[in-house]
Each structure stands twice: as C-alpha cells, then as structure tokens.
Design a protein around this motif. Sequence first.
Motif, PDB file in Angstrom:
ATOM      1  N   VAL A  42     100.865  34.032  -7.734  1.00  0.00           N
ATOM      2  CA  VAL A  42     101.697  34.490  -8.842  1.00  0.00           C
ATOM      3  C   VAL A  42     102.719  35.547  -8.433  1.00  0.00           C
ATOM      4  O   VAL A  42     103.677  35.789  -9.174  1.00  0.00           O
ATOM      5  N   SER A  43     102.551  36.156  -7.275  1.00  0.00           N
ATOM      6  CA  SER A  43     103.464  37.234  -6.879  1.00  0.00           C
ATOM      7  C   SER A  43     104.878  36.719  -6.618  1.00  0.00           C
ATOM      8  O   SER A  43     105.823  37.501  -6.646  1.00  0.00           O
ATOM      9  N   LYS A  44     105.022  35.414  -6.373  1.00  0.00           N
ATOM     10  CA  LYS A  44     106.368  34.884  -6.140  1.00  0.00           C
ATOM     11  C   LYS A  44     107.231  34.988  -7.397  1.00  0.00           C
ATOM     12  O   LYS A  44     108.460  34.938  -7.313  1.00  0.00           O
ATOM     13  N   PHE A  45     106.593  35.174  -8.562  1.00  0.00           N
ATOM     14  CA  PHE A  45     107.343  35.290  -9.813  1.00  0.00           C
ATOM     15  C   PHE A  45     107.571  36.748 -10.189  1.00  0.00           C
ATOM     16  O   PHE A  45     108.569  37.089 -10.814  1.00  0.00           O
ATOM     17  N   SER A  46     106.638  37.614  -9.819  1.00  0.00           N
ATOM     18  CA  SER A  46     106.794  39.056 -10.016  1.00  0.00           C
ATOM     19  C   SER A  46     105.624  39.754  -9.338  1.00  0.00           C
ATOM     20  O   SER A  46     104.503  39.250  -9.347  1.00  0.00           O
ATOM     21  N   SER A  47     105.903  40.941  -8.763  1.00  0.00           N
ATOM     22  CA  SER A  47     104.836  41.684  -8.086  1.00  0.00           C
ATOM     23  C   SER A  47     104.889  43.171  -8.424  1.00  0.00           C
ATOM     24  O   SER A  47     104.473  44.006  -7.635  1.00  0.00           O
ATOM     25  N   THR A  48     105.375  43.488  -9.602  1.00  0.00           N
ATOM     26  CA  THR A  48     105.560  44.898  -9.962  1.00  0.00           C
ATOM     27  C   THR A  48     104.284  45.542 -10.503  1.00  0.00           C
ATOM     28  O   THR A  48     104.189  46.764 -10.531  1.00  0.00           O
ATOM     29  N   ARG A  49     103.306  44.728 -10.944  1.00  0.00           N
ATOM     30  CA  ARG A  49     102.085  45.309 -11.525  1.00  0.00           C
ATOM     31  C   ARG A  49     100.852  44.648 -10.901  1.00  0.00           C
ATOM     32  O   ARG A  49     100.040  44.052 -11.588  1.00  0.00           O
ATOM     33  N   THR A  50     100.756  44.732  -9.620  1.00  0.00           N
ATOM     34  CA  THR A  50      99.666  44.060  -8.912  1.00  0.00           C
ATOM     35  C   THR A  50      98.321  44.692  -9.251  1.00  0.00           C
ATOM     36  O   THR A  50      98.131  45.893  -9.039  1.00  0.00           O
ATOM     37  N   PRO A  51      97.381  43.913  -9.770  1.00  0.00           N
ATOM     38  CA  PRO A  51      96.055  44.466 -10.064  1.00  0.00           C
ATOM     39  C   PRO A  51      95.368  44.952  -8.794  1.00  0.00           C
ATOM     40  O   PRO A  51      95.666  44.512  -7.683  1.00  0.00           O
ATOM     41  N   ILE A  52      94.427  45.853  -8.969  1.00  0.00           N
ATOM     42  CA  ILE A  52      93.629  46.376  -7.859  1.00  0.00           C
ATOM     43  C   ILE A  52      92.332  45.587  -7.779  1.00  0.00           C
ATOM     44  O   ILE A  52      91.733  45.243  -8.803  1.00  0.00           O
ATOM     45  N   THR A  53      91.903  45.273  -6.570  1.00  0.00           N
ATOM     46  CA  THR A  53      90.606  44.638  -6.380  1.00  0.00           C
ATOM     47  C   THR A  53      89.870  45.334  -5.242  1.00  0.00           C
ATOM     48  O   THR A  53      90.474  45.667  -4.212  1.00  0.00           O
ATOM     49  N   LEU A  54      88.585  45.597  -5.430  1.00  0.00           N
ATOM     50  CA  LEU A  54      87.754  46.224  -4.396  1.00  0.00           C
ATOM     51  C   LEU A  54      86.857  45.210  -3.705  1.00  0.00           C
ATOM     52  O   LEU A  54      85.963  45.575  -2.949  1.00  0.00           O
ATOM     53  N   THR A  55      87.068  43.948  -3.996  1.00  0.00           N
ATOM     54  CA  THR A  55      86.391  42.863  -3.274  1.00  0.00           C
ATOM     55  C   THR A  55      87.473  41.998  -2.647  1.00  0.00           C
ATOM     56  O   THR A  55      88.631  42.050  -3.059  1.00  0.00           O
ATOM     57  N   ASN A  56      87.113  41.225  -1.634  1.00  0.00           N
ATOM     58  CA  ASN A  56      88.119  40.369  -1.018  1.00  0.00           C
ATOM     59  C   ASN A  56      87.534  38.997  -0.701  1.00  0.00           C
ATOM     60  O   ASN A  56      86.355  38.745  -0.950  1.00  0.00           O
ATOM     61  N   ALA A  57      88.349  38.136  -0.134  1.00  0.00           N
ATOM     62  CA  ALA A  57      87.971  36.736   0.053  1.00  0.00           C
ATOM     63  C   ALA A  57      86.914  36.532   1.124  1.00  0.00           C
ATOM     64  O   ALA A  57      86.416  35.423   1.299  1.00  0.00           O
ATOM     65  N   THR A  58      86.556  37.593   1.840  1.00  0.00           N
ATOM     66  CA  THR A  58      85.496  37.468   2.839  1.00  0.00           C
ATOM     67  C   THR A  58      84.340  38.437   2.612  1.00  0.00           C
ATOM     68  O   THR A  58      83.285  38.278   3.208  1.00  0.00           O
ATOM     69  N   SER A  59      84.517  39.449   1.743  1.00  0.00           N
ATOM     70  CA  SER A  59      83.487  40.472   1.566  1.00  0.00           C
ATOM     71  C   SER A  59      83.251  40.753   0.089  1.00  0.00           C
ATOM     72  O   SER A  59      84.195  40.907  -0.694  1.00  0.00           O
ATOM     73  N   ASP A  60      81.965  40.858  -0.252  1.00  0.00           N
ATOM     74  CA  ASP A  60      81.555  41.206  -1.602  1.00  0.00           C
ATOM     75  C   ASP A  60      81.742  42.713  -1.819  1.00  0.00           C
ATOM     76  O   ASP A  60      82.198  43.435  -0.922  1.00  0.00           O
ATOM     77  N   PHE A  61      81.384  43.174  -3.007  1.00  0.00           N
ATOM     78  CA  PHE A  61      81.499  44.603  -3.323  1.00  0.00           C
ATOM     79  C   PHE A  61      80.668  45.435  -2.344  1.00  0.00           C
ATOM     80  O   PHE A  61      79.492  45.144  -2.107  1.00  0.00           O
ATOM     81  N   ASN A  62      81.274  46.469  -1.814  1.00  0.00           N
ATOM     82  CA  ASN A  62      80.625  47.358  -0.860  1.00  0.00           C
ATOM     83  C   ASN A  62      80.789  48.800  -1.342  1.00  0.00           C
ATOM     84  O   ASN A  62      81.911  49.273  -1.515  1.00  0.00           O
ATOM     85  N   SER A  63      79.659  49.468  -1.557  1.00  0.00           N
ATOM     86  CA  SER A  63      79.713  50.824  -2.128  1.00  0.00           C
ATOM     87  C   SER A  63      80.477  51.796  -1.244  1.00  0.00           C
ATOM     88  O   SER A  63      81.232  52.649  -1.740  1.00  0.00           O
ATOM     89  N   ARG A  64      80.307  51.686   0.076  1.00  0.00           N
ATOM     90  CA  ARG A  64      80.980  52.636   0.984  1.00  0.00           C
ATOM     91  C   ARG A  64      82.498  52.480   0.907  1.00  0.00           C
ATOM     92  O   ARG A  64      83.229  53.475   0.863  1.00  0.00           O
ATOM     93  N   ILE A  65      82.959  51.231   0.912  1.00  0.00           N
ATOM     94  CA  ILE A  65      84.409  51.007   0.812  1.00  0.00           C
ATOM     95  C   ILE A  65      84.922  51.473  -0.544  1.00  0.00           C
ATOM     96  O   ILE A  65      85.974  52.109  -0.656  1.00  0.00           O
ATOM     97  N   ALA A  66      84.145  51.168  -1.597  1.00  0.00           N
ATOM     98  CA  ALA A  66      84.558  51.579  -2.933  1.00  0.00           C
ATOM     99  C   ALA A  66      84.543  53.099  -3.073  1.00  0.00           C
ATOM    100  O   ALA A  66      85.409  53.683  -3.738  1.00  0.00           O
ATOM    101  N   ASP A  67      83.564  53.773  -2.435  1.00  0.00           N
ATOM    102  CA  ASP A  67      83.510  55.241  -2.488  1.00  0.00           C
ATOM    103  C   ASP A  67      84.765  55.854  -1.885  1.00  0.00           C
ATOM    104  O   ASP A  67      85.270  56.875  -2.372  1.00  0.00           O
ATOM    105  N   ALA A  68      85.252  55.235  -0.813  1.00  0.00           N
ATOM    106  CA  ALA A  68      86.468  55.741  -0.173  1.00  0.00           C
ATOM    107  C   ALA A  68      87.650  55.649  -1.131  1.00  0.00           C
ATOM    108  O   ALA A  68      88.527  56.519  -1.148  1.00  0.00           O
ATOM    109  N   ALA A  69      87.670  54.575  -1.941  1.00  0.00           N
ATOM    110  CA  ALA A  69      88.741  54.427  -2.928  1.00  0.00           C
ATOM    111  C   ALA A  69      88.512  55.380  -4.095  1.00  0.00           C
ATOM    112  O   ALA A  69      89.467  55.876  -4.700  1.00  0.00           O
TER     113      ALA A  69
END
Length: 898
Positions: free
Chosen positions: A200-227
């Motif tokens: 969807v960013s090809k149409f607009s990328s001004t309000r990109t949502p934040i995600t603390l998970t990614n396509a290879t890793s589930d939720f991780n408390s240590r990474i989230a704590d850093a954020a």
Amino acid sequence: MSDTAYDLLRTVVRPLIARTGAPTPEAIRAAISQFRRLDSFTVSDDQAEQLAREIESQFDIHMTIGGVVQDEGFTEWYPAAKARIEPYYWDRYRMLMEERNFAPQVLATMDGVTDRITGLLEDPAKPGEWDRRGMVVGHVQSGKTANYTGLICKAADAGYKLIVVIAGIHNNLRNQTQQRIDEGFVGRDSGKAKKPYIGVSKFSSTRTPITLTNATSDFNSRIADAAGMDIGSLNVPLVLVIKKNMHTLRNLTEWLRAHNTGWTKSLVDYPMLLIDDEADNASINTSANPDEATKINQKIRELLNLFNRKCYVGYTATPFANIFIDPDTNDEMLKADLFPRNFIVTLDAPSNYFGASRIFQEETGGEFIRPITDNATHLPMSHKQPHVVTGLPDSLEEAVRAFVIARTLRVLRGQGARHTSMLVNASRFTAVQKQLRNLIHDYLNRLVRAVRHEASRPAVDALSNEHMRALHDTWVKEYQHLGHAWADVQEALLEGAAPIGVVEVNSGSAGTLAYDAHEETGLQVIAVGGFSLSRGLTLEGLTVSYFLRNSMMYDTLLQMGRWFGYRPGYEDLCRIWMPPETRGWYEHISESIEELRDELRRMERLKLTPEQFGLRVRAHPDTLIVTARNKMRTAQSVPMVIGLSNRFVETYALWSDAVRTEANRKAAVDFVDAVRTEKGHDGSSGQWSGRHRVWQDVDHALVERFIRSFRNNDRSLATQSDPVAAFIREVAKQGQDRWDVAIVGVSDGSSPRDPDLGVHCQRRTGVVEKEHKDLILVGTKSRVSSRGVEAIGLSEEELKVAKDEFTAGRKASDPSTQNIPDRAYRRVRKRPLLVIQPIHLTTEGDDTVSLTEKPLVTWGVSFPPAEGNPPTVEYAVARLWWQQYMGEDASDEELDGE
C-alpha cells in the motif's frame, strides 16, 4: 508464450476496463487490440483471446453480503461517523486490491461488509469502559485475511490505537499473516533490515503504522522494551501479529502493563482491537475442569482484561466450537469467556470460489475427486509413530504424475511463472512425513530423468520407457480432454517437471514454502506435512492434493482441505485423492455448514441474538461429533443432549450379517403391514408418487415401534433407537403426531425389485471396513438418500413455497437456485416423514459384486420445525466408539506428532 508480455498487457488493460463499469466483451477485446500494437505487449492471437476471457470472467465474479445476528439495543455508529473519518488506510488498501485484479463487485461487497463489521465494533471515540465480542464466519481459504485486513484499515482510520492479530499456533502461518498485514496495512517489509516500502505504500506512505513484530520474528519483550513506547503518544496505530502461544500472549500482556499502565491506573485506556484468526483452534476453553481455563484461553482473556476499551473479533470457517462456549461463563479473575455475544457475521464466498459445494456436490464431484483404496500396505489409515513406509501406494504415484502433467499444462497455458503446489497430507507423525518426502523425491527424480532422456524423442520411441508410458497413461486418464495433444505435452514436460521440488513442512523440518522468494519464476513444490499444512496456511497454486486422514472432526477435516480457494485459469486441472469415506464426510460437513448459514440468515430476519443462535446450534445432532472431543478427555461415556427438530437423520452404517439384516427386513415388512391395517383395505398399497409408495397421516406410535425394532449399527450414531424414538414421542405431544411414510424406489425396471416392499431398489456402492467385517458403510458419501427425498409427499403449493423461501435474496445466476437442498423442503413440511429405502448394495468399480443376497433396508427421518420450544433427547457417545471412528484430534497432533 511470453508470461512477461502477457502479464504486462493485463496490468495495463484491466484498470482501464474497470473504469467503464460493466464492460462488454467487445470493449474488452478492443482495448486489448489497441495495446497489442505496441512492442512491449506482443502476444499471440490465442494469448489475446485468453486474456479477454480471463478479464470477462473477473468482471462476471460477484459476491453477496452474508447474514448478521447481533445483540439488542446496539446502534451501529460507523455510517454516521464516516463524515468525520478520513479513510486513509482503507483507500490505500482498496487501491492495492484493485491493482491485484480483485473483481469490482467483490471489492464493492468487501467494502460494504467491512463497513458493517466496523459498525458492530464500538466507536473508539466513545469514553468510559466498553467490551464488544463478535465472530466472523468465512469459508476455508476464501479470503478471510483480506477481509480482516480491510477491517484493520477501517478500525485504524476510526481511531483504534492498538491492533493485535493472533495468527494461528504455527510460525509459518504467523509469518505468512505478517507478510499480508505488511502489504495491506503497514506498507513496509518488516522482514528485511531496512524495511523497504511495499504494497500500500506505493499509494501513500505518510502515516506508516508501527509494528513490533516482523515477517520472521514473533513478539519479543527485549526488542519491545528497547522501543518502550506509550501507545497514547503515538500518532499512528500500533499493530502486532503474534502466534497463538501462551508465552507470547503472557509476554505481550506484561509488556503492555509495564509501559502503558502505572501507579495511577491499572488498565490501559486506549481502544484496542484484537483479531483472533482461526478462533476455533486453541482459543476455546477445553479444560475438563469447569473451574479452570486452558492456558491460551486464559492468556487471551487476560490480555483483553488489561484494556477498559476493547473489541474481540474471532475469524473462523468452522464456528461450531465457538458457538458452543457457554455465554454465561464469567470467572472472577478472567471475566467473560470468548463467546461472540454481541455479533456473528457470515461472509458469503465470491462466485469463483472453489469450495466444498463446488467440489463435493453430487453432480460434478467426480470431476475432481479420485478414490484412495490401495493405501493399507504402505500407509494404513491408523499407524504408530515408528511406522516404516516401505513404498508409495500406486494412487500416490498416480497423483505425483498428475501433478507433473498439470504443471506442464500450466506451462503450455502461459502460466509457467506462477506458483504451483501439490499437497500430501497422509500422516500426523513427522517421522513418517520425512519418509514420505524422501520416497516422493526419489520417485519424482526417476520421472524427471526419464523425461530428460526420452521427451525429445518421437512419441512412439519415448513411450517405450515405463515412466514416460505412465505419464502418458495419466494424461489420457485425467487431462486428454482439455485440448492439448500429447506431442505438445511431451515437448513441454521437461520445463514442467524439472523445477519441481519436494519439501517437508512441519515443526521439525527445515523445509519452507518461500513463495515470496520466487515471485519472478514461481515456486513449484510438493509439500509433505501434517497439521502444519492444515490450518490457515495457503499453498499457492494448489493443483493436486493427496489426503489420507481418518478424522471425522468438522474443524479438522475442513481446515485440512487446503484445496479450497481460488484457481483462476487452472481449476480444471485440480485433482484430489482421498478415501471414499472421507469424501462422504466432506459432503456431510459442507451441507451442515450451509445449513448453519441458512439458519443464521433466517434468525437475522427474525431479529434474534447470538445467544439465541447459539442455543439452536448446540441442539443440532452434529454436536455429537463437534463437542464430544473436549468431553472425551476423561469420561468413558458422555451423554449428549440435543434436538432433532428441523433435522434429517438416517442409517448409513449397516450390519452385514444375515441374522441382523433379516431382522431389519422383518421390522420394515411388519411396519408396512401395520400401516396397511391402520389405513384399511383402500389404502393397503399406499399411493404411488412416481417411483415411491407413500402413505399419509400415519400414527406416530407405529413409526416409534419400527424405530425401536430396527437393529441400528453403532457407527450410525445419530440414529440410535432410544433417543430417536423418545423424540418422536415428545414431538407427538406438541402436535406432530401424524406422519408421512414413503418406501423409496427407482423407476428403472432393470434395478432389482424388493419382493416384500414392492419397489425397485436404489443402487448404492458399499464399503466393508477391513477392521470391522460386520460393518458396511453405504455409498462413498456415507449417505443413502438422494437429493430431493424430503420433498416426497409435499403438495405443489408447498414445493413452490420451499423454492421461493430458499431463493429469496439470492441472485438468479447463483447455481444454488437451480438445486434446492432438502432442508428447504423440510421447513415447509406439516408432518414428519419416515423414508424406508431398500437398496441393492454392490462393490465400487467396473466389476461390481453384490454384497448381500437380498436388498438391505435403511431408514431416514425428516423432522420439520417444531412449534414453540422444541424438545431435546439424550444420546450416548462411548469412548471406545470415539477411539475407533473419530481418528486423531488436532491437539493430539501437537502433543504426539509435530
């Protein structure tokens, strides 16, 4: 054929055509012709016509809005709020769907459906505490992810600050879901270090949502704590895609509590939407102890309870278990359970959906289904974990060859750069899956070597090779009628077969289905697995399936049916190998699901609530199969209290020994004699209704006596004599005391005539179970009756009412309007109907053999809806029966197999 030029031409032409609204065939071809003149779009005449037909079919695809039942007193807020809501995220997603060739009518319906579901959530701007619980019922592989991605976009536009998607119990499904959310909502590839813009960013990328998970890793408390973020400080939504795992859920809850509550408050005050994908799997509280909750159910409820403003929406294609949740469950600590008390929405599948009704309907099922009857030697239906697979069944080798041919035909159709998959699901044990993977790999290598050395030779010489000859025979049997000559197929075989790989897909394997890594060339793969391939995971371009499992569980069977979905341009190539009895269960289940959907539409018209709908479903005879699983963990026998009002039950499992078959014949003959006596001399033969003998206005006591005298086989669970007879007696007290009775026959004089019951017998195939020699299963569908049997005895006026009520709200082009199901006739019946069906039972195949000397007798009962509060009766489910016939449960697979 140039895939690139063809795809490029389609990419340019289709959006232009879409702007015309409802394009004519001439307009489509004119647009294609205009662009073909340019060098970049050089395609042949055949390719141009293929593209025209493809676009025609896309614009002919339609989709209707399903049913909705909701709680009383709630006002849908979203329509009025749309004036103040900028549809930023939805507009991006809608444009992406248009670019990806979603049919315009389907996209318009999705817009309307997601509007409706958003309106059933709570307005995120509403202050104070609120809690909404709902469920969306889709079809397997029909686009539920696309629907809830649209819902996420609209919820984010409306002001939901945190969106959590619980995406199944396996990593591969969670990762796949994250990729789709990245494309349709976030707009960045979370699996790559620099997170490049995608979707969807090809149409607009001004309000990109934040995600603390990614396509290879589930939720991780240590990474989230850093954020370490306070959700309230964000000016864009936060979205998390997590695995349905107790540790992940606990870690997320603790992180949210640490960073978004404090010493002044104990709850998070920001509106949260929780989407539970595959909500019937693992989310349900199946604890044998009524005072305890299972771990995942407990953690989901704890996460919800952390917020004072929240919505829970479960998505599933198999909703029975969710509806069976006790709506009154309210633990002191965990609060309310996950019953969808506020709304239930059904999603109708688009007209191009390759689903259960398309595959398993009586008229065309043979086009796709192939029987497995030769598995006992190498792959017995029930086997232990140490089982050694010494070879492949001939049927599995045939399926592999069919996949090679089908893949080659896709090459010839210009689809060579598209993903093409084969599914092999034949064991729940990873050790057996590994053996199967290796044996299939070896067999495929032998085929490819033969093709490499022989395919370039003249056909007469090439076919002297046993593997080439086997491929040719499979082509003749399965695909010869599709228009490509063998010479063309043989020439393209190497291109079709050589790229195919075989991977094992389970929790202990290194194999993956990395479709995204092969976007340019397409992934060509045979996937061997078990439960990891059975829930939510999409096998792209699935063409051939080999399915050998013995569970009767509704959710297990339907979710294992990865072959459901969309097959544009190759539906005619699809083949499914499965045991005959499994096919019968699929037919039964698909009919039960459609019945549930019809019931929901009817209850919507009556303005009834989810709790009232739940009461109706929990009284269904199929609860014997759906719910006993959870109750069988400790009990030796479980009583099931159900109702038979507005249901049809019949004997499909019969005794094969002479003593009991003769006893059942005598019961039927004695019953007919009793009916003759009651009706007097003039009615002694009954009325002939076509090929059937029919008596009307028969005393219920005679029917009850016949049911009790019939020697029911334990396998035919819903026709247990005592509960059925008890139900007959109870509805008689409510006014259904007179019956219609039919001896069902056929008009074909070549069919044997039953000397005692006076009709020509229906012919059915029978399956004698190897482990239970005294058991015969009638038909490959575990069903005796033909469609329309419940219309027997209805007047012309009643038949018209049944048709009009069923087709109301359906488009005339909907195939279902030409094929009225029996449940529509049942609803207009004034009297219950008993059908006695003498059948001539033979083995399946060309050389049929009679299985019994005399016709076997079966019966079925159609109970019309009862007035007022319909009665219930108690069935018994024995643990031994369960172990013998129900097969493994998905939860068992997690513990013992994968």
